[in-house]
Design a protein around this motif. Structure first.
Motif, PDB file in Angstrom:
ATOM      1  N   ARG A 695      44.757  18.678  42.885  1.00  0.00           N
ATOM      2  CA  ARG A 695      45.282  17.897  44.006  1.00  0.00           C
ATOM      3  C   ARG A 695      45.836  16.554  43.536  1.00  0.00           C
ATOM      4  O   ARG A 695      46.890  16.108  43.970  1.00  0.00           O
ATOM      5  N   SER A 696      45.151  15.878  42.611  1.00  0.00           N
ATOM      6  CA  SER A 696      45.587  14.565  42.132  1.00  0.00           C
ATOM      7  C   SER A 696      46.897  14.660  41.380  1.00  0.00           C
ATOM      8  O   SER A 696      47.813  13.861  41.571  1.00  0.00           O
ATOM      9  N   THR A 722      46.849  26.659  49.915  1.00  0.00           N
ATOM     10  CA  THR A 722      45.997  27.458  50.804  1.00  0.00           C
ATOM     11  C   THR A 722      45.762  28.868  50.287  1.00  0.00           C
ATOM     12  O   THR A 722      45.059  29.651  50.937  1.00  0.00           O
ATOM     13  N   ALA A 723      46.365  29.194  49.124  1.00  0.00           N
ATOM     14  CA  ALA A 723      46.187  30.540  48.581  1.00  0.00           C
ATOM     15  C   ALA A 723      44.716  30.793  48.283  1.00  0.00           C
ATOM     16  O   ALA A 723      44.026  29.956  47.696  1.00  0.00           O
ATOM     17  N   ALA A 759      43.506  18.567  56.910  1.00  0.00           N
ATOM     18  CA  ALA A 759      43.146  19.801  57.608  1.00  0.00           C
ATOM     19  C   ALA A 759      42.158  20.624  56.801  1.00  0.00           C
ATOM     20  O   ALA A 759      41.230  21.235  57.348  1.00  0.00           O
ATOM     21  N   LEU A 760      42.356  20.665  55.467  1.00  0.00           N
ATOM     22  CA  LEU A 760      41.461  21.452  54.621  1.00  0.00           C
ATOM     23  C   LEU A 760      40.126  20.765  54.386  1.00  0.00           C
ATOM     24  O   LEU A 760      39.070  21.404  54.366  1.00  0.00           O
ATOM     25  N   LYS A 761      40.192  19.450  54.175  1.00  0.00           N
ATOM     26  CA  LYS A 761      39.013  18.719  53.713  1.00  0.00           C
ATOM     27  C   LYS A 761      38.078  18.330  54.850  1.00  0.00           C
ATOM     28  O   LYS A 761      36.856  18.309  54.700  1.00  0.00           O
ATOM     29  N   ASP A 788      38.626  20.731  63.627  1.00  0.00           N
ATOM     30  CA  ASP A 788      37.625  19.984  64.399  1.00  0.00           C
ATOM     31  C   ASP A 788      38.238  18.842  65.197  1.00  0.00           C
ATOM     32  O   ASP A 788      37.702  18.457  66.241  1.00  0.00           O
ATOM     33  N   GLY A 789      39.345  18.237  64.711  1.00  0.00           N
ATOM     34  CA  GLY A 789      39.911  17.084  65.396  1.00  0.00           C
ATOM     35  C   GLY A 789      39.062  15.847  65.230  1.00  0.00           C
ATOM     36  O   GLY A 789      37.987  15.866  64.618  1.00  0.00           O
TER      37      GLY A 789
END
Length: 853
Positions: A695-696, A722-723, A759-761, A788-789
């Protein structure tokens, strides 16, 4: 009666026999002047000086109007009166009579004399007297002229009192003060100066200042005197050589004063230097701890630092052996090896010397005299210590965070000695450093804490680089940097001042209050008078030392000028930070950070402000390069940061190694359950580090834009990320795709990455939808998730949402976020077209496209 009595026609003097048999001189009045008298007679009348004539006995023959006026007596009272008895001070009469005796022999005389007037006032005169002789050379009378110098005498008296007051002031000063002449010879000094030089005060005058310089530095003294001949003040530090040859570091302020002299104020900064050395040593040790230097090397370095702080100290560190009974000597660079072996042989206990007892009790043990203290009643132990010349021993137990004894830190001396408060503080500091080093060596918790700090620092620097990469102009970058400093530190305002070296005046370079980058208050003292900064002691110190300055109380701070104090108070400022901006090691200006009520400044806040200040100076330097050089420098800096972030992950893998080694130990001891737990934690650490690395690297190096257009790059990143997960992704594009500016594409790509990461984390969503639409006036990029929002009013850590909003504002667009607990999140970026964006002729996109993955 005409009062115009002249010296041209003096009265005749006659001598008569007094009733007592003595001679008495009486004066006859001078005749009045005739109309044809010379101009000298009118000068006699009009002169502002007193002119009078005396006979051989001092009786007044004639006196001008000025004399009558000053004496307070009438002309009648004065004529024929004896000047010694009527006007002169008794103390002056003997001198005056000697003067008259010289005049009787034909000599002219000059002198000083005092009159006591009729009303009791005192008048000082400078006088001159000449004899008047007949043609035959016989004495006729004296002619005296007296000039009133009372005002001059008063001024001299005031000067004398002023000098006495100055002398009193310098005598009570705790700093050494010397006044030297142009040759560097001391002409005046105070008691503190004599004590500093190590000589009696009565021998200070006449001592050459060069005697206090090291031989190789004496030429500098002459150069500094030459600099000061044009006026001003020089401030510097140097080594001061005392009479006995000892060298003391001093801080010096030298000023040129009247009469070609120089005043030097010297302050002994030995304690400050020791504190600075201790601070530098502490910083060095912490760096060694953070970079994984071996424990033995760290602790030996610590002992040497402590020994430099206190002359005659012999420091050591002992670790508690695994048996819990003995101590192992891990550091003691100045102690005899034989003594180190002796300490290891003695078990800890209630009467086991200083270290053994401290480890047993878990509390400090101070032994001022080893030869007599009962804690050393172990014959072979005491005799061994005395044999090696050890006479005092102060030991502190090193306790873990959980309160368990890890070892001891000890300071030995070769003479009986008891610690003072500063010694105890030094022992506590050293003990804390030993504890940190040991716990770092033994516990993985210290590694995780260090890793977390490193990630936080990288995050702040990454954000700064993002601003640098997206700002449209250097001035905008400066504003963003100052705004970032203000946001991270919760400041009222952040101002960048630069020093114009051509006129030694401050120049306002940038001012930020929130997102307002164009503010500038014409009432600010430094804007009204750019040279007034020299009246601020704190700023003078900042430019002198190059160190940050923190003011915790504007109202009472003695280093803030009065004008600036009143201005800051009017704006509600109660505290401020000043961070020097350096180029090539030289102070080029400073950043002022203002606050209202807040807790005291923490060192890490100051360090962060310094890091961002360096970034601001980088922007100023980048402004001097061509545009292509600027782009190259930005790319190079981002690549470097990508490597740095990647390298910091090695600490995460260090945690993996620690877990695997622990598992190996557990297997060797047949503790299978414990080994499995270690293996499981090692696996979790490895997966987490690998995810962070991917990610970094992707976030800092958006190379996808170099091979693909923005939409394809964004879809590729989302699909790749997202794979293998349970997240279902959808992509929709409507309208005619336009050519977008490069920085738009990069900003939109970063916003998409941040939305996906959240969204993922955090959201744990199952579906993630991306929509891109173009119409005639604007483009709109939306991201939807069903996670979750969150509540928008709540505070959120990190820079994610703020970063997305700032990127949108930099492109001239808006960011809208809709979210609620349990209802997912919608993020929409709307950008109006400008002259940089235009339709693409062959973009390869349909008018409407929907892709599901």
């Amino acid at each position: 009666m005409n009062s115009e009595i002249t010296a041209a026609d003096p009265a005749e003097s006659t001598t008569t026999l007094s009733p007592s048999g003595g001679l008495t001189a009486r004066a006859k009045p001078c005749p009045r002047p005739n109309d044809d008298e010379s101009a000298a007679k009118y000068l006699f009348k009009l002169s502002h000086d007193v002119i009078l004539s005396l006979d051989r006995f001092g009786n007044i023959l004639c006196i001008n109007q000025r004399g009558v006026q000053l004496s307070g007596y009438s002309e009648t009272e004065l004529r024929g009166a004896n000047v010694f008895e009527l006007l002169l001070f008794p103390e002056d009469r003997q001198i005056a009579r000697a003067m008259l005796a010289d005049v009787l022999t034909g000599k002219a005389r000059e002198y000083e004399v005092r009159w006591k007037t009729k009303d009791g006032a005192v008048i000082y005169f400078d006088g001159a007297t000449v004899p008047r002789l007949s043609d035959a050379g016989e004495f006729l009378s004296t002619l005296c002229t007296l000039r009133d110098v009372t005002e001059r005498k008063s001024a001299e008296e005031r000067l004398r009192k002023s000098e006495e007051k100055y002398r009193d002031l310098i005598e009570i000063s705790p700093d050494a003060i010397y006044v030297v002449d142009a040759d560097g010879v001391c002409v005046l000094g105070n008691r503190a100066g004599a004590e500093l030089a190590g000589i009696p005060e009565n021998k200070l005058v006449g001592t050459p200042v060069t005697d206090t310089y090291l031989p190789e530095e004496r030429y500098v003294f002459r150069e500094r005197l030459e600099q000061l001949k044009t006026g001003g003040t020089l401030r510097f530090e140097r080594n001061f050589v005392r009479k006995n040859g000892d060298t003391i570091p001093v801080e010096v302020s030298v000023t040129a004063i009247r009469g070609g002299y120089f005043q030097a104020i010297l302050r002994d900064i030995s304690e400050r230097k020791r504190s600075e050395a201790l601070l530098a040593g502490e910083k060095r040790l912490l760096e060694m701890i953070a970079t994984g230097v071996g424990l033995k090397e760290i602790l030996n370095t610590l002992c040497l630092i402590i020994e430099e702080q206190r002359a005659g100290t012999l420091a050591s560190v002992l670790l508690l052996n695994a048996d819990g009974v003995h101590l192992d000597c891990i550091a003691g660079p100045s102690l005899p090896e034989e003594w180190a072996q002796q300490m290891e042989n003695l078990p800890i206990g209630p009467c086991a010397g200083s270290c053994g007892t401290a480890a047993y009790r878990g509390s400090p043990v101070i032994v001022s005299d080893i030869a007599t203290d009962q804690l050393w009643d172990v014959p072979e132990h005491r005799s061994s210590a005395l044999k090696h010349g050890l006479r005092a021993s102060w030991s502190n137990p090193v306790l873990s965070s959980a309160g368990k004894v890890l070892g001891t830190f000890c300071m030995y001396y070769r003479e009986t000695r008891s610690p003072n408060s500063r010694d105890l503080e030094l022992i506590d500091l050293a003990t804390d450093l030993v504890r940190i080093a040991i716990e770092r060596d033994r516990a993985e918790g210290a590694l995780r804490a260090s890793e977390q700090v490193a990630r936080g620092q990288v995050e702040a620097l990454t954000y700064s680089l993002d601003v640098l990469a997206t700002a449209p102009a250097p001035n905008k970058f400066l504003g963003q940097m100052l705004s970032t400093i203000g946001r991270l530190l919760g400041a009222q305002s952040v101002i960048l001042w630069l020093l114009d070296e051509s006129n030694d005046a401050l120049v306002l370079r940038a001012w930020a209050e929130g997102t307002n980058f164009a503010k500038g208050d014409p009432e600010h003292p430094f804007i009204k008078n750019p040279s007034s900064w020299k009246e601020d002691p704190g700023l003078r110190e900042l430019f002198f030392s190059g160190a940050p300055v923190a003011c915790e109380d504007v109202e009472r701070d003695p280093f803030t000028s009065n004008d600036l104090r009143e201005y800051l108070k009017a704006g509600g400022t109660k505290k401020f930070l000043r961070i020097p901006t350096l180029v090539g090691g030289r102070v080029k200006g400073f950043i002022g950070i203002r606050h209202g009520d807040r807790p005291p400044y923490r060192p890490e806040e100051i360090e962060l402000a310094q890091a961002l200040a360096h970034q601001a100076m980088l922007a100023i330097q980048l402004n001097e390069f061509a545009e292509q050089s600027r782009q190259s420098a930005v790319l190079e800096e981002r690549n470097r940061m990508a490597r740095d972030i990647h390298d910091t992950l090695a600490q995460g893998f260090t945690g993996v190694i620690v877990q695997l080694e622990a598992a190996d130990d557990a297997i060797a001891c047949c503790r299978r359950k414990e080994a499995n737990e270690h293996l499981q934690r090692a696996s979790e650490l490895a997966r987490r580090s690998l995810t962070e690395a991917r990610r970094s690297v992707r976030a800092l190096r958006p190379q996808a834009l170099q091979q693909e257009n923005f939409w394809e790059a964004l879809r590729g990143i989302i699909k790749t990320t997202t794979a293998g997960t349970t997240v279902h992704t959808t992509f929709t594009v409507t309208g005619e795709l336009r050519d977008l500016p490069h920085h738009w594409q990069e900003n939109l790509l970063h916003i998409g990455q941040e939305a996906l990461t959240n969204a993922l984390k955090y959201a744990h969503s199952r579906n993630f939808e991306t929509l891109l639409s173009f119409n005639t006036n604007e483009l709109r990029l939306e991201f939807h998730d069903d996670g979750d929002g969150f509540e928008l009013e709540e505070e959120h850590d990190g820079f994610g949402l703020a970063g997305m909003r700032e990127r949108s504002e930099q492109m001239g667009g808006t960011l809208n976020i809709i979210s609620a607990r349990g209802k997912g999140t919608k993020i929409a970026v709307t950008l109006p077209y400008n002259h940089e964006s235009r339709p693409r002729r062959n973009d390869g996109f349909q008018a409407v496209e929907t892709v599901r993955a």
